[in-house]
Design an enzyme around this catalytic site. Sequence first.
Site, PDB file in Angstrom:
ATOM      1  CG  HIS A 257      -0.153  -0.013   2.532  1.00 57.09           C
ATOM      2  ND1 HIS A 257       0.636  -1.069   2.917  1.00 57.09           N
ATOM      3  CD2 HIS A 257      -0.063   0.890   3.535  1.00 57.09           C
ATOM      4  CE1 HIS A 257       1.178  -0.825   4.098  1.00 57.09           C
ATOM      5  NE2 HIS A 257       0.779   0.363   4.498  1.00 57.09           N
ATOM      6  CB  CYS A 258       3.816   2.283   1.458  1.00 56.33           C
ATOM      7  SG  CYS A 258       2.839   2.543   2.958  1.00 56.33           S
ATOM      8  CB  ILE A 259       7.168   0.895  -1.836  1.00 52.23           C
ATOM      9  CG1 ILE A 259       7.631   0.894  -0.372  1.00 52.23           C
ATOM     10  CG2 ILE A 259       8.369   1.186  -2.729  1.00 52.23           C
ATOM     11  CD1 ILE A 259       8.621  -0.196  -0.041  1.00 52.23           C
TER      12      ILE A 259
END
Length: 427
Positions: A257-259
């Site tokens: 969900h981030c990188i």
Amino acid sequence: MVGVIGLGYVGLPLAMAVAHGGFGVIGFDIDPEKIVRIEAGSSYIEAVASDTLSGHVASGAFAATTDFERLGDCDVIVICVPTPLTKHRAPDLSYIVKTTEAIAATLRRGQMIVLESTTYPGTTDEVVRPILEKTGLKSATDIFLGFSPEREDPGNRNFRTASIPKIVAGDGAEASSLMQAFYGAVVEKVVPVSSTAAAEAVKITENVFRAVNIALVNELKVVYDAMGIDIWEVVDAAKTKPFGYMAFYPGPGLGGHCIPIDPFYLTWKSHEYELPTRFIELAGEINSSMPRYVVDRLAEALDMKLGRALSRCRVLVLGLAYKKNVPDIRESPSLKLIELIEARGGEAAFHDPHVQSIPATREYLCFKGRASTPLTEEMVRGFDAVLLATDHDDVDYASIAAWSPLIVDTRNVFGRMGIAADHIVKA
């Protein structure tokens, strides 16, 4: 009373940490199934034990609801909602906007509103604050506004919400003091910064750092492979240097969900200042190209080792989650691998001990309901190749090495185990 909006991988662990800190907590979510499970004391997040959840529910320290009118009962409200990208890699702030509008509907003097969702620098001040101030209540005077980026790492058993240092910032001196007091009661260490924009930039910087370095080692993998050099051997040797080097490892692509998402929030925002973000965009291109590179290597291996075209082969993708030992498939490269294999005429299935079936996703809705294939000798021998995409710990890799006619390993699992054979290929 503390309200936590969004009871997913960030919100539910935070709610537990806040309850453990001695606050009463109301969790808010639009998914009624989550509320039912919480009320039954059954956790759906691996980072939260069911015993911990049920204990806080039974004691009355934590309750969950879909009734957003109860936001008016909360003194502190923390926003933990998704911040995805649009198809054109622009920020999708719709979840933040709708949530803030729901808060504004019951906003009262003295409340503190905290955004934890990862976003571009300036979101708290430029998006959240104006929505709240339409009520006539002013930030830093009537209400208190802050930003504290989430730093969850699903599957990492060495850290929990309370033990990860917390970046905090408030809109004004009083809000900053309140942020430090609140989070100081919940986590072990608070790290204040000068502004909400600086706090937003901290999280973006952390994820840009990882995205760029992963892209670098992915590019090196492609180059060294052409030279007949093992990238994993190189990285493991390089990391013995006690200074000036940090090990990053290649893979089949980025997930989570981030990188894969957050760096592009900064890319989008930088256009406002007419400044390029060449490293970020190049890293995105390299990381996005990895699934195609892996499938090319798979096709080459099938041709060279078995004399078969990918279009006539059955491939078992081992691991659907984006990282080891978690059930999280958000942005998982395994989904792209399956799509590419099938686009080239092959047949693809998957096995994942943490994912029993593929849930609905925005980009791969056609995969919904596909079930994990049992990992038996008969099943494995029925596939022409195993494509190892996620290196979960609870898999019998030695048996797979014995059963499968061809293995394409994107995580160097077999190399780490000391299993070397002609039918095992690194990619």
